[in-house]
Enzyme design. Structure first.
Site, PDB file in Angstrom:
ATOM      1  N   GLY A  25      -2.531   2.109   7.316  1.00  0.00           N
ATOM      2  CA  GLY A  25      -3.370   1.432   6.314  1.00  0.00           C
ATOM      3  C   GLY A  25      -4.630   2.244   6.053  1.00  0.00           C
ATOM      4  NE  ARG A  69     -18.135  19.864   2.152  1.00  0.00           N
ATOM      5  CZ  ARG A  69     -18.940  19.312   1.262  1.00  0.00           C
ATOM      6  NH1 ARG A  69     -20.092  18.788   1.638  1.00  0.00           N
ATOM      7  NH2 ARG A  69     -18.616  19.304  -0.023  1.00  0.00           N
ATOM      8  NE  ARG A  88       1.319   0.583   7.707  1.00  0.00           N
ATOM      9  CZ  ARG A  88       0.421  -0.195   7.068  1.00  0.00           C
ATOM     10  NH1 ARG A  88       0.693  -0.672   5.883  1.00  0.00           N
ATOM     11  NH2 ARG A  88      -0.726  -0.487   7.632  1.00  0.00           N
ATOM     12  CG  ASP A  92      -2.039   0.844  17.420  1.00  0.00           C
ATOM     13  OD1 ASP A  92      -1.663   0.744  16.236  1.00  0.00           O
ATOM     14  OD2 ASP A  92      -2.114  -0.133  18.191  1.00  0.00           O
ATOM     15  CB  SER A 137      -1.429   7.172  12.734  1.00  0.00           C
ATOM     16  OG  SER A 137      -1.273   6.352  11.604  1.00  0.00           O
ATOM     17  CB  THR A 173      -7.316   0.803  11.798  1.00  0.00           C
ATOM     18  OG1 THR A 173      -6.956  -0.574  11.560  1.00  0.00           O
ATOM     19  CG2 THR A 173      -7.769   0.917  13.239  1.00  0.00           C
ATOM     20  CG  ASP A 205      -6.295  -4.035  11.495  1.00  0.00           C
ATOM     21  OD1 ASP A 205      -6.779  -4.599  10.499  1.00  0.00           O
ATOM     22  OD2 ASP A 205      -5.131  -3.581  11.520  1.00  0.00           O
ATOM     23  CG  ASP A 236      -5.676  -2.690  15.785  1.00  0.00           C
ATOM     24  OD1 ASP A 236      -6.210  -1.624  15.413  1.00  0.00           O
ATOM     25  OD2 ASP A 236      -4.562  -3.056  15.365  1.00  0.00           O
ATOM     26  NE  ARG A 268      -1.086  -3.824  11.615  1.00  0.00           N
ATOM     27  CZ  ARG A 268      -0.306  -2.859  11.135  1.00  0.00           C
ATOM     28  NH1 ARG A 268       0.930  -2.778  11.532  1.00  0.00           N
ATOM     29  NH2 ARG A 268      -0.765  -1.996  10.270  1.00  0.00           N
ATOM     30  CG  HIS A 315      -4.370  -5.141   0.018  1.00  0.00           C
ATOM     31  ND1 HIS A 315      -3.340  -6.018  -0.189  1.00  0.00           N
ATOM     32  CD2 HIS A 315      -3.928  -4.239   0.920  1.00  0.00           C
ATOM     33  CE1 HIS A 315      -2.301  -5.650   0.533  1.00  0.00           C
ATOM     34  NE2 HIS A 315      -2.627  -4.574   1.225  1.00  0.00           N
ATOM     35  NE  ARG A 356      -5.442  -1.260   3.594  1.00  0.00           N
ATOM     36  CZ  ARG A 356      -4.158  -1.637   3.599  1.00  0.00           C
ATOM     37  NH1 ARG A 356      -3.756  -2.569   4.426  1.00  0.00           N
ATOM     38  NH2 ARG A 356      -3.307  -1.069   2.794  1.00  0.00           N
TER      39      ARG A 356
HETATM   40  P1  ADP Z   1      -1.422   2.464  11.834  1.00  0.00           P
HETATM   41  O1  ADP Z   1      -1.526   3.910  12.106  1.00  0.00           O
HETATM   42  O2  ADP Z   1      -2.481   1.970  10.892  1.00  0.00           O
HETATM   43  O3  ADP Z   1      -1.292   1.633  13.092  1.00  0.00           O
HETATM   44  P2  ADP Z   1       1.449   2.114  11.347  1.00  0.00           P
HETATM   45  O4  ADP Z   1       1.703   1.352  12.599  1.00  0.00           O
HETATM   46  O5  ADP Z   1       2.113   1.642  10.104  1.00  0.00           O
HETATM   47  O6  ADP Z   1      -0.092   2.214  10.971  1.00  0.00           O
HETATM   48  O7  ADP Z   1       1.877   3.626  11.629  1.00  0.00           O
HETATM   49  C1  ADP Z   1       1.676   4.623  10.658  1.00  0.00           C
HETATM   50  C2  ADP Z   1       2.780   5.635  10.730  1.00  0.00           C
HETATM   51  O8  ADP Z   1       2.757   6.289  12.022  1.00  0.00           O
HETATM   52  C3  ADP Z   1       4.200   5.091  10.622  1.00  0.00           C
HETATM   53  O9  ADP Z   1       4.601   4.841   9.303  1.00  0.00           O
HETATM   54  C4  ADP Z   1       4.998   6.217  11.239  1.00  0.00           C
HETATM   55  O10 ADP Z   1       5.137   7.286  10.330  1.00  0.00           O
HETATM   56  C5  ADP Z   1       4.088   6.668  12.386  1.00  0.00           C
HETATM   57  N1  ADP Z   1       4.499   5.981  13.622  1.00  0.00           N
HETATM   58  C6  ADP Z   1       4.280   4.690  13.950  1.00  0.00           C
HETATM   59  N2  ADP Z   1       4.846   4.389  15.145  1.00  0.00           N
HETATM   60  C7  ADP Z   1       5.427   5.539  15.582  1.00  0.00           C
HETATM   61  C8  ADP Z   1       6.186   5.889  16.748  1.00  0.00           C
HETATM   62  N3  ADP Z   1       6.477   4.990  17.699  1.00  0.00           N
HETATM   63  N4  ADP Z   1       6.621   7.157  16.860  1.00  0.00           N
HETATM   64  C9  ADP Z   1       6.333   8.076  15.895  1.00  0.00           C
HETATM   65  N5  ADP Z   1       5.646   7.796  14.777  1.00  0.00           N
HETATM   66  C10 ADP Z   1       5.206   6.556  14.607  1.00  0.00           C
HETATM   67  O1  F6P Z   2      -3.997  -2.254   9.508  1.00  0.00           O
HETATM   68  C1  F6P Z   2      -4.743  -2.575   8.379  1.00  0.00           C
HETATM   69  C2  F6P Z   2      -4.144  -3.765   7.658  1.00  0.00           C
HETATM   70  O2  F6P Z   2      -4.910  -4.035   6.500  1.00  0.00           O
HETATM   71  C3  F6P Z   2      -3.996  -5.026   8.504  1.00  0.00           C
HETATM   72  O3  F6P Z   2      -5.193  -5.738   8.650  1.00  0.00           O
HETATM   73  C4  F6P Z   2      -2.920  -5.778   7.743  1.00  0.00           C
HETATM   74  O4  F6P Z   2      -2.182  -6.613   8.602  1.00  0.00           O
HETATM   75  C5  F6P Z   2      -2.043  -4.672   7.230  1.00  0.00           C
HETATM   76  O5  F6P Z   2      -2.817  -3.476   7.238  1.00  0.00           O
HETATM   77  C6  F6P Z   2      -1.540  -4.940   5.838  1.00  0.00           C
HETATM   78  O6  F6P Z   2      -0.724  -3.895   5.474  1.00  0.00           O
HETATM   79  P1  F6P Z   2      -0.073  -3.784   4.030  1.00  0.00           P
HETATM   80  O7  F6P Z   2      -1.176  -3.513   3.086  1.00  0.00           O
HETATM   81  O8  F6P Z   2       0.883  -2.667   4.153  1.00  0.00           O
HETATM   82  O9  F6P Z   2       0.565  -5.101   3.791  1.00  0.00           O
END
Ligand code: ADP
Ligand code: F6P
Length: 324
Positions: A15, A29, A76, A107, A109, A129, A131, A133, A175, A254, A257
Site C-alpha cells: 500500500g 540523492r 502487490r 512487512d 514487502s 505503511t 498502519d 504495524d 488492516r 483511501h 492514504r
Molecule cells: P505491505 O508491504 O504493505 O505489507 P503486502 O503484504 O501486500 O504489502 O506485500 C507487498 C508485496 O510484497 C506482495 O504483493 C508481494 O509481492 C511481496 N510479498 C508479500 N509477502 C511475501 C512473501 N511471503 N514472500 C515474498 N514476497 C512477498
Molecule cells: O496497508 C495499508 C492499507 O491501507 C491498510 O490500512 C488497508 O487494510 C489496506 O492497505 C487496503 O488495501 P487496498 O487499498 O489494496 O484495499
C-alpha cells in the site's frame, strides 16, 4: 570483504503511504552524493519481473517531497512469493547492474526483500505503511499523515453529529492493527475506540455506554472503529434499534492514504531513505531500517518480522479515562 556497491535500485511496494516520495528522493540523492548510480524500479516487485527499470538522477526526484503517493507507483505482486519468480528477479536486477536494493514498504514487502537478500542481492527495507504495524520500529512512514487526515475528517463529522445529536461511527484503516484508530480516537476525543488488539467490541456494552452518556448530558457519541473490527453498518443498525438514536457510518477509506505528507513523515522518510543507502555502502544486507527510542537503527529482517508489537497499554487506558 563485502563487495563494493556501485548501483542501487529503489522500489515502493504494498500500500502506498504519504512520505514514500520523500524516502525515494532521499535514496536517490544520498546514493548520487556518494558517487553511486541509481535505478528506479516501477510498480514494486512486478516492475522487476516486467523489466520496468529506469535510470534516475538528482533531478528525477525534484519537487516530490511534498507529494503524496509514490512516483515509482506501487503494486502487490502475488507471483513474487514463488522462488522461480524471485530467481528471475535476481537475474534481471543483475542485468541492470543493481547490486544493492532499497525496498520501501510494509512487512509483506520485507518478506520479499529477505528472499532477494538470500539470493544474493544486498537488500534493505524501509518501513512505509500508514498502519504502523511493523514491530521493530516506533515509526512507519505515512502514519502521521494518515492520522492527521483522519483527525481532520472526524472533526468535521463531529460538527454535524453534534448539531443533529447523532451517534457517529467512523471506520478508519489499519488492516489488523488499531494504531490509526487509537491515535485518531484520542485526538478527536472519541467516546469509544474499538480496536482489534483489544477485542473490545461488545454490542451490549456499547449500547449501554451510549445510553449512559446521553443520561449524563452528552449530545453526541463518536465511535472510532478500526478496520480490523469492521462491521460498522451492522453496529449502526443495532445501536439505532436499541437506543432509538439516529446513527451514521463514515468509512474514511483511501482518503487516509493520500495527501501531502506532514513534516514528521517527510523528515523520517528522508533520514530513513538516506540511512538505507548508508547501510548498503557499509556492505550490509537483509536489514530493515527502524526508528527506536529516538534513534535510527537497523535490524535483521527475519528478526524484525518475528517481533510482536503491542498497543501501548497506558495510552489505551488514558483513552478510557478521557471519555466520561
Ligand atoms: P505491505 O508491504 O504493505 O505489507 P503486502 O503484504 O501486500 O504489502 O506485500 C507487498 C508485496 O510484497 C506482495 O504483493 C508481494 O509481492 C511481496 N510479498 C508479500 N509477502 C511475501 C512473501 N511471503 N514472500 C515474498 N514476497 C512477498
Ligand atoms: O496497508 C495499508 C492499507 O491501507 C491498510 O490500512 C488497508 O487494510 C489496506 O492497505 C487496503 O488495501 P487496498 O487499498 O489494496 O484495499
Amino acid at each position: 570483504m563485502a563487495k563494493e556497491i556501485k548501483t542501487i535500485g529503489v522500489l515502493t511496494s504494498g500500500g502506498d503511504a504519504p512520505g514514500m516520495n520523500a524516502a525515494v528522493r532521499a535514496v536517490v540523492r544520498t546514493a548520487i552524493s556518494k558517487g553511486l548510480k541509481v535505478k528506479g524500479i516501477m510498480r514494486g516487485y512486478s516492475g522487476i519481473l516486467n523489466n520496468e527499470i529506469i535510470d534516475m538522477d538528482a533531478r528525477s526526484v525534484s519537487n516530490i517531497i511534498s507529494r503524496g503517493g509514490t512516483i515509482l507507483f506501487t503494486a502487490r505482486c502475488e507471483e513474487f512469493k514463488q522462488p522461480e519468480y524471485q530467481d528471475k528477479a535476481v537475474e534481471i536486477c543483475k542485468s541492470h547492474g543493481i547490486d544493492g536494493l532499497v525496498v520501501i514498504g510494509g512487512d509483506g514487502s520485507f518478506r520479499g526483500a529477505k528472499d532477494l537478500a538470500a539470493k544474493g542481492i544486498n537488500t534493505i527495507g524501509v518501513p512505509g505503511t500508514i498502519d504502523l504495524d511493523i514491530a521493530c520500529t516506533d515509526y512507519t512512514i505515512g502514519f502521521d499523515t494518515a492520522v492527521n487526515t483522519a483527525v481532520e475528517a472526524i472533526d468535521r463529522i463531529r460538527d454535524t453529529s453534534m448539531s443533529h445529536e447523532k451517534v457517529s461511527i467512523i471506520e478508519v484503516m489499519g488492516r489488523h492493527a488499531g494504531y490509526i484508530a487509537l491515535w485518531s480516537g484520542i485526538a478527536n476525543g472519541a467516546e469509544d475506540i474499538l480496536l482489534p488488539e483489544k477485542h473490545n467490541y461488545d454490542p451490549d456494552k456499547l449500547v449501554k455506554h451510549i445510553v449512559e452518556n446521553r443520561r449524563q448530558g452528552k449530545k453526541l457519541h463518536i465511535i472510532v472503529n478500526a478496520e480490523g473490527i469492521g462491521h460498522s453498518e451492522e453496529m449502526a443498525k443495532r445501536i439505532e434499534e436499541e437506543t432509538g438514536i439516529s446513527t451514521r457510518v463514515s468509512i474514511l477509506g483511501h482518503i487516509q492514504r493520500g495527501g501531502s505528507p506532514t513534516a514528521t513523515d517527510r523528515v523520517h522518510a528522508s533520514v530513513m531513505g538516506a540511512f538505507a543507502v548508508d547501510l548498503l555502502c557499509e556492505g550490509k544486507s537483509n536489514r530493515v531500517v527502524a526508528y527506536k527510542d529516538g534513534k535510527y537503527v537497523d535490524f535483521d529482517i527475519e528478526e524484525a518480522l518475528a517481533m510482536q508489537k503491542d498497543l501501548p497499554e497506558y495510552v489505551y487506558q488514558v483513552s478510557r479515562y478521557l471519555t466520561i
